[in-house]
Motif scaffolding. Structure first.
Motif, PDB file in Angstrom:
ATOM      1  N   GLN A  33      66.759  46.752  12.495  1.00 28.47           N
ATOM      2  CA  GLN A  33      67.970  44.968  11.977  1.00 28.47           C
ATOM      3  C   GLN A  33      69.129  45.247  12.928  1.00 28.47           C
ATOM      4  O   GLN A  33      70.201  44.941  12.485  1.00 28.47           O
ATOM      5  CB  GLN A  33      68.099  44.727  10.985  1.00 28.47           C
ATOM      6  CG  GLN A  33      66.451  44.576  10.075  1.00 28.47           C
ATOM      7  CD  GLN A  33      66.774  44.878   8.392  1.00 28.47           C
ATOM      8  OE1 GLN A  33      65.953  45.340   8.209  1.00 28.47           O
ATOM      9  NE2 GLN A  33      67.110  43.654   7.685  1.00 28.47           N
ATOM     10  N   SER A  80      68.852  39.892   9.585  1.00 26.32           N
ATOM     11  CA  SER A  80      67.966  39.354   8.012  1.00 26.32           C
ATOM     12  C   SER A  80      66.190  39.694   8.492  1.00 26.32           C
ATOM     13  O   SER A  80      65.661  39.411   9.265  1.00 26.32           O
ATOM     14  CB  SER A  80      68.016  38.215   7.230  1.00 26.32           C
ATOM     15  OG  SER A  80      66.526  37.725   6.834  1.00 26.32           O
ATOM     16  N   ALA A  81      65.502  41.060   7.686  1.00 30.11           N
ATOM     17  CA  ALA A  81      64.360  41.135   8.047  1.00 30.11           C
ATOM     18  C   ALA A  81      63.469  40.068   6.855  1.00 30.11           C
ATOM     19  O   ALA A  81      62.146  39.860   7.882  1.00 30.11           O
ATOM     20  CB  ALA A  81      63.718  42.436   6.535  1.00 30.11           C
ATOM     21  N   LEU A  83      60.475  40.095  -0.315  1.00 29.59           N
ATOM     22  CA  LEU A  83      59.505  40.506  -0.093  1.00 29.59           C
ATOM     23  C   LEU A  83      58.288  40.457  -0.940  1.00 29.59           C
ATOM     24  O   LEU A  83      57.225  40.516  -0.771  1.00 29.59           O
ATOM     25  CB  LEU A  83      59.140  42.129   0.196  1.00 29.59           C
ATOM     26  CG  LEU A  83      60.009  42.504   1.483  1.00 29.59           C
ATOM     27  CD1 LEU A  83      59.663  43.775   2.125  1.00 29.59           C
ATOM     28  CD2 LEU A  83      59.388  41.293   3.159  1.00 29.59           C
ATOM     29  N   ASN A 141      60.555  53.497   3.538  1.00 26.59           N
ATOM     30  CA  ASN A 141      61.283  51.853   2.582  1.00 26.59           C
ATOM     31  C   ASN A 141      60.413  51.337   1.984  1.00 26.59           C
ATOM     32  O   ASN A 141      59.510  50.935   2.404  1.00 26.59           O
ATOM     33  CB  ASN A 141      61.615  51.374   3.671  1.00 26.59           C
ATOM     34  CG  ASN A 141      62.454  50.045   3.592  1.00 26.59           C
ATOM     35  OD1 ASN A 141      63.572  50.740   2.860  1.00 26.59           O
ATOM     36  ND2 ASN A 141      62.404  48.897   3.674  1.00 26.59           N
TER      37      ASN A 141
HETATM   38  C1  BG6 Z   1      64.768  44.497   1.849  1.00 25.81           C
HETATM   39  C2  BG6 Z   1      64.343  45.351   3.212  1.00 25.81           C
HETATM   40  O1  BG6 Z   1      63.676  44.612   1.792  1.00 25.81           O
HETATM   41  O2  BG6 Z   1      65.724  43.570   1.388  1.00 25.81           O
HETATM   42  C3  BG6 Z   1      65.906  45.463   4.007  1.00 25.81           C
HETATM   43  O3  BG6 Z   1      64.175  47.262   2.746  1.00 25.81           O
HETATM   44  C4  BG6 Z   1      65.720  44.136   4.029  1.00 25.81           C
HETATM   45  O4  BG6 Z   1      65.342  46.032   5.472  1.00 25.81           O
HETATM   46  C5  BG6 Z   1      66.324  43.786   2.756  1.00 25.81           C
HETATM   47  O5  BG6 Z   1      67.058  43.637   5.085  1.00 25.81           O
HETATM   48  C6  BG6 Z   1      67.382  42.051   2.624  1.00 25.81           C
HETATM   49  O6  BG6 Z   1      66.079  41.811   2.442  1.00 25.81           O
HETATM   50  P1  BG6 Z   1      67.047  39.887   3.720  1.00 25.81           P
HETATM   51  O7  BG6 Z   1      65.131  39.559   3.798  1.00 25.81           O
HETATM   52  O8  BG6 Z   1      66.968  39.240   3.019  1.00 25.81           O
HETATM   53  O9  BG6 Z   1      67.211  40.877   5.172  1.00 25.81           O
END
Ligand code: BG6
Length: 472
Positions: free
Chosen positions: A17, A424-425, A327, A174
Motif C-alpha cells: 500500500q 486503502s487496502a 474486511l 497480518n
Molecule cells: C487492515 C489492514 O485490515 O485495515 C490494512 O491490515 C488496511 O492493510 C487497514 O489498510 C484499513 O483498511 P482500509 O481498507 O481502510 O485500507
C-alpha cells in the motif's frame, strides 16, 4: 499500573500500500500488482496479469521506495518509538521460489532499518501483509499448496538472518484470521475460489499451512536470535450481544470463534476446543502431516498483536442492519456514530477488546493498527484541520490507557494505521486517508506525491512526548 516507559508509540504500514517501485531493482510481480483501482464504492477487479491502460494503485503506492528518508525523518520528528512495515516477499525472491535472494531488495530494507535506527525508532516487521509473489499463485495455487510452507520459511529465514541485529519485533501474518471472516481470500492467501472448489476445506487447509509456516518461522527465528519477539496479528472484531436475550450472547460469542481459532493455535500451540468445534460446525477437515502437532506446540508467540477500528453487534433477531468494517462487518449499534465509510466508532470497544484478549491469553498485547479513514479537505492555505482524526484517536488512546491503568492489561505499544497517507487496502482509494502526513495524490494516481503535515501531526507528537499524559 502506568504505560511502560519504553511504550512503543508509532505508526504502521504495509509494503503493497506504501512502497511503490513495483518492478524496481529486480522485484517480481505480486498479487497486489494485478489488483486494479476502482471508482468510489465499486469492487476492485483482479486478473492474474496486468491489463494495459488500467490503473493499479500498488505500482506507485505513495512512493516510500524513493522517499523513505524523508518519511522516516517526519516520523522521527513526531517522536515515533516504533515503525511497523511489511517486507515484500517478491522484492527478496521475485518468483517466491528462486534459489538465491535478490541482493538489491535486501539492501533496500537494510537502508530503511538503518534510517529508523539512526533516530532510535524500533522497526516492527510483518513478514506477510496481504502480499505474495504472483508466480506462487500460478505455479502452486498459492496457500492451497503445502509447498508454500517450505518456501515461506526459506524467505523468513533469509530475512531474519539478514536483519538479526536490526529488528527485534516480528509478526508473521497480518490479520491472519481474516481468511475466515472476510471475503478477501486473494489478499489473505492468493486464492480466488474456483467454481466447483470445496471452499471450506480449501480455506481450512490454507489456514493450516499458514499456521504451520508461522510456527516454523518462530522456531527458526529463535535459533537465529533468541531475543527475537514474535507476535501473531489478529483483526479483532469486537462484538456485543444485540440484546440481553441469552441466544444473542451465544451469537456474539460465535462471532469471535474464528478469531480465537488463530489466537489459540498461536498462543496455546494447539487446535483447542474452540478450533475443533469451529471446524466441526463448518463440516470441514484438515490434512495434517506427521510432526505438525509438535511444530505448533513449539512455535508459539511472545505477544498478541491486533488491529482495532470498530465494533459491531450480533444477535438472532432479523432486524439487525449490517455495518461495514475492515474486511469484515458486524451489526449496527444505535449508540454509535460511524465514519464516512460506515465503520462504527467505539473507543470503549478498544478497552473491551484489550480486556478480552488479555483475559484469554495472558501474554503482552500490542495494538498495531488503529485509526480513522476520512476525506481530508485542503484549506486555502494548504493545511488540513483534521479535528475528526484527533477526536477519534484521543478517545481511543484514552480508552487504551484505561485498560492499562485501571484493568492492568500488559501492553507493549500503540501504532496508528497509515501515519502517512497510503493506498486503502479495502478499496484501493487514496481519498480514504489515515495519516498525520498528507500525500498529494488522488484516486486516479494524479499528484506530486509531496508530503505536508496535517494538524494532527503536532497533536500526536505531543501525545508521544508526554507518554499519553497530554490527553488524560
Ligand atoms: C487492515 C489492514 O485490515 O485495515 C490494512 O491490515 C488496511 O492493510 C487497514 O489498510 C484499513 O483498511 P482500509 O481498507 O481502510 O485500507
Amino acid at each position: 499500573m502506568k504505560l511502560r516507559n519504553n511504550f512503543l508509540w508509532g505508526g504502521a504500514t504495509a509494503a503493497n500500500q506504501y512502497e511503490g517501485g513495483y518492478l524496481e531493482d529486480g522485484k517480481g510481480l505480486t498479487i497486489n500488482d494485478v489488483e486494479m483501482g476502482a471508482e468510489h464504492g465499486k469492487k476492485r477487479e483482479i486478473h492474474d496479469f496486468i491489463q494495459a491502460d488500467s490503473y493499479y494503485p500498488s505500482h506507485e503506492g505513495t512512493d516510500f521506495y524513493h522517499r523513505y528518508k524523508e518519511d522516516i525523518a517526519l516520523f522521527a520528528e513526531m517522536g515515533f518509538k516504533s515503525f511497523r512495515l511489511s517486507i515484500s516477499w517478491a522484492r527478496i525472491f521475485p518468483n517466491g521460489d528462486d534459489v538465491t535472494p535478490n541482493e538489491a531488495g535486501l539492501q533496500f530494507y537494510d537502508h530503511v532499518f538503518d534510517e529508523c535506527l539512526k533516530y532510535g525508532i524500533e522497526p516492527v516487521v510483518t513478514l506477510h501483509h496481504f502480499e505474495l509473489p504472483l508466480n506462487l499463485v500460478k505455479k502452486y495455487g498459492a496457500w492451497r499448496n503445502r509447498k508454500l510452507v517450505e518456501l515461506s520459511v526459506r524467505y523468513a529465514q533469509t530475512i531474519m538472518d539478514r536483519y538479526k541485529n536490526k529488528v527485534k519485533y516480528w509478526m508473521t501474518f497480518n490479520e491472519i484470521n481474516a481468511l475466515f471472516i472476510s471475503s478477501a481470500p486473494w489478499h489473505m492467501a492468493g486464492i480466488l475460489y474456483q467454481e466447483n472448489e470445496d471452499k471450506v476445506n480449501t480455506m481450512l487447509q490454507a489456514a493450516h499451512h499458514q499456521l504451520v509456516a508461522s510456527a516454523l518461522t518462530i522456531i527458526e527465528g529463535k535459533k537465529i536470535n533468541p531475543d527475537f519477539q514474535f507476535g501473531c496479528m489478529l483483526l479483532y472484531p469486537c462484538t456485543y450481544a444485540a440484546t440481553c436475550k441469552p441466544e444473542d450472547q451465544i451469537a456474539a460469542r460465535n462471532k469471535l470463534l474464528p478469531t480465537y481459532y488463530f489466537g489459540d493455535v498461536h498462543v496455546k500451540g494447539k487446535y483447542t476446543n474452540t478450533c475443533l468445534s469451529y471446524i466441526e460446525s463448518l463440516g470441514g477437515k484438515i490434512e495434517f502431516e506427521l510432526g505438525d502437532d509438535a511444530i505448533l506446540a513449539e512455535g508459539v508467540v511472545d505477544y498478541v498483536a491486533f488491529s482495532y477500528y470498530f465494533s459491531g453487534i450480533e444477535g438472532v433477531g432479523e432486524n439487525i442492519e449490517v455495518a461495514e468494517g475492515n474486511l469484515s462487518s458486524g451489526g449496527k449499534n444505535p449508540y454509535l456514530d460511524m465514519t464516512e465509510w460506515g465503520w462504527q466508532i467505539d473507543p470503549i470497544g478498544l478497552r473491551n477488546s484489550l480486556n478480552s484478549l488479555y483475559d484469554r491469553y495472558q501474554i503482552p498485547l500490542f495494538i498495531v493498527e488503529n485509526g480513522i479513514g476520512a476525506i481530508d479537505e485542503l484549506t486555502e492555505d494548504g493545511t488540513i484541520e483534521d479535528n475528526y482524526r484527533i477526536d477519534y484517536l484521543e478517545k481511543h488512546i484514552s480508552a487504551m490507557i484505561d485498560a492499562v491503568e485501571k484493568d492492568q492489561v500488559d501492553l507493549l505499544g500503540y501504532q496508528v494505521w497509515g501515519p502517512i497517507d497510503i493506498v486503502s487496502a479495502g478499496t484501493g482509494e487514496m481519498r480514504k486517508r489515515y495519516g498525520f502526513i498528507y500525500v498529494d495524490k488522488d484516486d486516479l494516481g494524479r499528484g506530486t506525491l509531496n508530503r505536508s503535515k496535517k494538524k494532527s501531526f503536532d497533536w500526536y507528537k505531543h501525545v508521544i512526548e508526554t507518554n499519553g499524559e497530554s490527553i488524560r
